[in-house]
Design an enzyme around this catalytic site. Structure first.
Site, PDB file in Angstrom:
ATOM      1  N   THR A   1      39.562  35.928  37.872  1.00  0.00           N
ATOM      2  CA  THR A   1      40.170  35.399  36.648  1.00  0.00           C
ATOM      3  C   THR A   1      41.416  34.588  36.994  1.00  0.00           C
ATOM      4  OG1 THR A   1      39.372  37.268  35.333  1.00  0.00           O
ATOM      5  CG2 THR A   1      41.237  36.022  34.432  1.00  0.00           C
TER       6      THR A   1
ATOM      7  N   SER B   1      36.067  37.178  43.839  1.00  0.00           N
ATOM      8  CA  SER B   1      36.554  38.455  43.320  1.00  0.00           C
ATOM      9  C   SER B   1      36.133  39.564  44.280  1.00  0.00           C
ATOM     10  CB  SER B   1      35.956  38.722  41.943  1.00  0.00           C
ATOM     11  OG  SER B   1      36.309  40.013  41.506  1.00  0.00           O
TER      12      SER B   1
ATOM     13  N   HIS C   1      36.061  42.862  43.777  1.00  0.00           N
ATOM     14  CA  HIS C   1      35.317  44.022  43.255  1.00  0.00           C
ATOM     15  C   HIS C   1      33.861  43.710  42.905  1.00  0.00           C
ATOM     16  CE1 HIS C   1      35.286  43.476  38.737  1.00  0.00           C
ATOM     17  NE2 HIS C   1      36.275  42.664  39.008  1.00  0.00           N
TER      18      HIS C   1
ATOM     19  N   GLN D   1      30.124  35.755  41.622  1.00  0.00           N
ATOM     20  CA  GLN D   1      28.823  36.444  41.747  1.00  0.00           C
ATOM     21  C   GLN D   1      27.997  35.895  42.906  1.00  0.00           C
ATOM     22  OE1 GLN D   1      27.835  39.007  39.884  1.00  0.00           O
ATOM     23  NE2 GLN D   1      29.272  38.941  38.174  1.00  0.00           N
TER      24      GLN D   1
ATOM     25  N   ASN E   1      26.931  35.136  35.886  1.00  0.00           N
ATOM     26  CA  ASN E   1      27.111  36.581  35.810  1.00  0.00           C
ATOM     27  C   ASN E   1      26.176  37.255  34.812  1.00  0.00           C
ATOM     28  OD1 ASN E   1      29.027  34.918  34.234  1.00  0.00           O
ATOM     29  ND2 ASN E   1      29.540  36.857  33.254  1.00  0.00           N
TER      30      ASN E   1
ATOM     31  N   CYS F   1      33.100  41.584  29.604  1.00  0.00           N
ATOM     32  CA  CYS F   1      34.175  41.116  28.724  1.00  0.00           C
ATOM     33  C   CYS F   1      33.645  40.823  27.329  1.00  0.00           C
ATOM     34  CB  CYS F   1      34.877  39.898  29.293  1.00  0.00           C
ATOM     35  SG  CYS F   1      33.784  38.734  30.067  1.00  0.00           S
TER      36      CYS F   1
ATOM     37  N   THR G   1      54.624  39.985  45.893  1.00  0.00           N
ATOM     38  CA  THR G   1      54.308  40.742  47.105  1.00  0.00           C
ATOM     39  C   THR G   1      52.829  41.070  47.145  1.00  0.00           C
ATOM     40  OG1 THR G   1      56.491  41.743  46.995  1.00  0.00           O
ATOM     41  CG2 THR G   1      54.867  42.837  48.403  1.00  0.00           C
TER      42      THR G   1
END
Ligand code: PLP
Length: 379
Positions: free
Chosen positions: A75, A202, A204, A182, A154, A326, A240
């Site tokens: 995102t 991404s 995850h 994806q 997705n 989402c 950081t």
């Protein structure tokens, strides 16, 4: 009997691979240094681990280490790419091109750019979910700075022709960004071969931890930062970095590079089994999106005449979804399926089954029987 519920929602997120967790652990415990501390060993150790991770990510997509910017996820990468590059080209160029079936975060960026005075062309997709390359080429003009087309969808798993899109963008001298959340680790991706200038990843979605991602940005591509701060990540993403998350994502990429072909053989076999079972045993079932240009671990079906929310409510032993995580949260009807030309009723009768690295034949055998039985009971 597999342990229940069975996870069939690999597009929403994936479990962390054991190898990834093991690599992360020291950075959550003893190696806790701030990677940006340059005056002592704690900092050096954390900083060095991040550079290894950066290299692992770069290698998976054929990029140079200096071209990887860590972010909080796809995102943020998409926001940085679309807004950062659109604003960098403004006001000489005020037009960008994207696609109606993009992830919500890309479309939201495009709308926000429109609110700020940019012009956006939203390319349509055909019944298979693919864009028309000629329409793309015709949409590019001298005010166009950026084309953003996702790699693998997705919701329906359809793969766009990145190589051809990259060729067109290169010929027309516009920047090409792809949301590859994806796609990375699932299909062969090479940023130079495909002429990709920016690519979002991404962690995850590829068996890494949540809360981290990356943007590949080709050297010398004009862009502005969205955050002000300490100037980390070449000034493009202040804040950081988390060494544990970076190491996790890097390891996930290294594992994907090593195991991709083997993963895909496994996933194709299980998905093909599920697809054959469902299509041959349920006359009401139809697969959405191109069968040929598809990542098979993502199967989106319409079960004609059956409400998918009712179906999902009756499928307690399997975890799957009616669409993007989402859009399920906001209970909106799928704009992706709508773009394929499905009717409101067909969309309300659709659900996605996601299969991944950890899925077993036992789970798929049980899952197929269970889904088929449940659908038959509701007909
Ligand atoms: C999951 C996903 C995103 C968002 O990624 P996060 O890392 O969760 O922010 C963006 N695009 C696509 C195609 C996705 O599947």
């Amino acid at each position: 009997m597999p342990s229940l519920p069975i996870y069939f929602d690999y597009q929403a997120t994936t479990p962390i691979d054991k190898r990834v967790l093991e690599a992360m652990m020291p950075y959550l415990t003893t190696h806790f240094g701030n990677p940006h501390s340059v005056e002592h060993a704690f900092g050096w150790q954390a900083g060095a681990a991040i550079e290894v991770a950066r290299k692992q990510i770069a290698q998976l997509i054929g990029a140079d280490t200096s071209e990887i910017i860590f972010t909080s996820g796809a995102t943020e990468s998409n926001n940085l790419a679309l807004k950062g590059m659109a604003y960098a080209a403004y006001p000489q160029k005020n037009h960008i091109i994207t696609v109606v079936s993009e992830h919500e975060c890309v479309l939201a960026c495009a709308r926000s750019l429109e609110d700020a005075g940019f012009k956006v062309t939203y390319l349509s997709v055909d019944h298979d979910g693919l864009i028309d390359l000629e329409a793309l080429e015709n949409a590019i003009h001298d005010k166009t700075s950026l084309v953003s087309v996702m790699a693998v969808n997705n919701e329906i798993g359809v793969i766009q022709n990145l190589e051809k899109i990259g060729e067109i963008c290169r010929k027309k001298q516009v920047t090409f960004h792809t949301d590859a959340a994806q796609a990375v680790g699932k299909i062969a991706l090479d940023v130079s071969a495909f002429n990709i200038d920016a690519l979002s990843i991404s962690s995850h979605k590829i068996y890494g931890p949540k809360g981290i991602g990356a943007l590949y940005l080709k050297k010398d591509t004009p862009i502005i930062a969205l955050f002000d701060g300490g100037g980390q990540e070449n000034g493009l993403r202040s804040g950081t970095l988390s060494p544990a998350l970076c190491v996790g994502m890097g390891t996930a990429c290294a594992v994907a590079q090593k195991d991709r072909l083997q993963d895909n053989i496994h996933i194709d076999k299980l998905s093909q089994y599920l697809l054959n079972e469902i299509i041959s045993k349920l006359g009401c079932a139809h697969l959405n999106g191109s069968l040929d240009h598809r990542f098979l671990g993502n199967l989106n079906f319409t079960f004609k005449g059956i409400k998918s929310d009712l179906l999902v409510a009756n499928l307690k032993d399997v975890a799957l979804s009616t669409g993007a995580a989402c859009s399920s949260a906001s209970a909106k009807s799928s704009y992706v399926l709508s773009a394929l030309g499905l009717t409101k009723q067909e969309i309300a009768s659709s659900l996605r089954i996601g299969i991944g690295r950890m899925t077993t034949q036992e789970e798929v055998t049980f899952g197929a029987d269970y889904i088929i039985k449940t659908v038959k009971n509701l007909t």
